[in-house]
Design an enzyme around this catalytic site. Structure first.
Site, PDB file in Angstrom:
ATOM      1  N   GLU A 121      -6.187 -14.773   5.732  1.00 50.49           N
ATOM      2  CA  GLU A 121      -6.018 -13.619   4.846  1.00 50.49           C
ATOM      3  C   GLU A 121      -6.525 -14.013   3.470  1.00 50.49           C
ATOM      4  OE1 GLU A 121      -2.973 -13.388   8.013  1.00 50.49           O
ATOM      5  OE2 GLU A 121      -3.160 -14.872   6.402  1.00 50.49           O
ATOM      6  N   TYR A 133     -16.151 -16.480   2.527  1.00 51.81           N
ATOM      7  CA  TYR A 133     -15.740 -16.455   3.929  1.00 51.81           C
ATOM      8  C   TYR A 133     -16.740 -15.671   4.789  1.00 51.81           C
ATOM      9  CZ  TYR A 133     -11.258 -18.306   2.341  1.00 51.81           C
ATOM     10  OH  TYR A 133     -10.267 -19.079   1.791  1.00 51.81           O
TER      11      TYR A 133
END
Length: 165
Positions: A121, A133
């Site tokens: 997350e 990411y």
């Protein structure tokens, strides 16, 4: 689940020379908490890190040749999924490729434990991390409302990301 302890691993970085990954230990917690408090508005506590170590999560540090802590990560392994719980680079060492080295090591640990995917997350407001990411290969798979604590006792949502290993 059995914990696989990996031996210390050295890597070469163009700007830092020889760096070493090693298992995060109780003795590292003061330095880890110092970095955590410097880089996050709502940092993990020492107790969070102690609980993670006690639970057997995969946790490693990254240090330079002089022993200075540059970063760390913690990964929880469950069935066939690795959950990246925390990954941090000391503020003065950010944007120099160390986050990539930490991600490489975290995914290597997950693969050695035969995990099929990695989940994480990231705060909705952390566009830079989300971009890192995505570039690494993670894809958004959902959102969690009010997941993170935020300023003025409010909450912030999280982007949930996953990557096949």
């Amino acid at each position: 689940m059995n914990t696989l302890v990996l031996p210390a691993r050295e890597v070469i970085h163009a700007g830092y020379g020889t760096l070493q990954f090693a298992a995060l230990a109780q003795a590292d917690l003061d330095a880890v908490v110092e970095i955590e408090e410097a880089v996050y508005s709502h940092p993990w506590t020492r107790g969070n890190f102690q609980d993670s170590l006690y639970s057997g999560y995969q946790a490693q540090t990254l240090r330079d040749a002089g022993g200075q802590l540059l970063g760390y990560f913690l990964v929880m392994l469950a069935v066939d999924e690795a959950h990246l719980l925390n990954i941090s680079v000391a503020q003065v060492h950010q944007h120099k490729g160390l986050g990539r080295l930490l991600l490489d090591q975290a995914t290597a640990v997950a693969r050695q434990h035969h995990m099929q995917t990695m989940l994480l997350e990231v705060r909705e407001s952390n566009a830079h991390a989300a971009k890192v990411y995505r570039h690494y290969g993670f894809a958004e798979i959902g959102r969690r409302k009010n997941y993170y604590p935020a300023a003025n006792q409010s909450r912030e949502g999280a982007i949930v990301m996953s990557m096949p290993l």
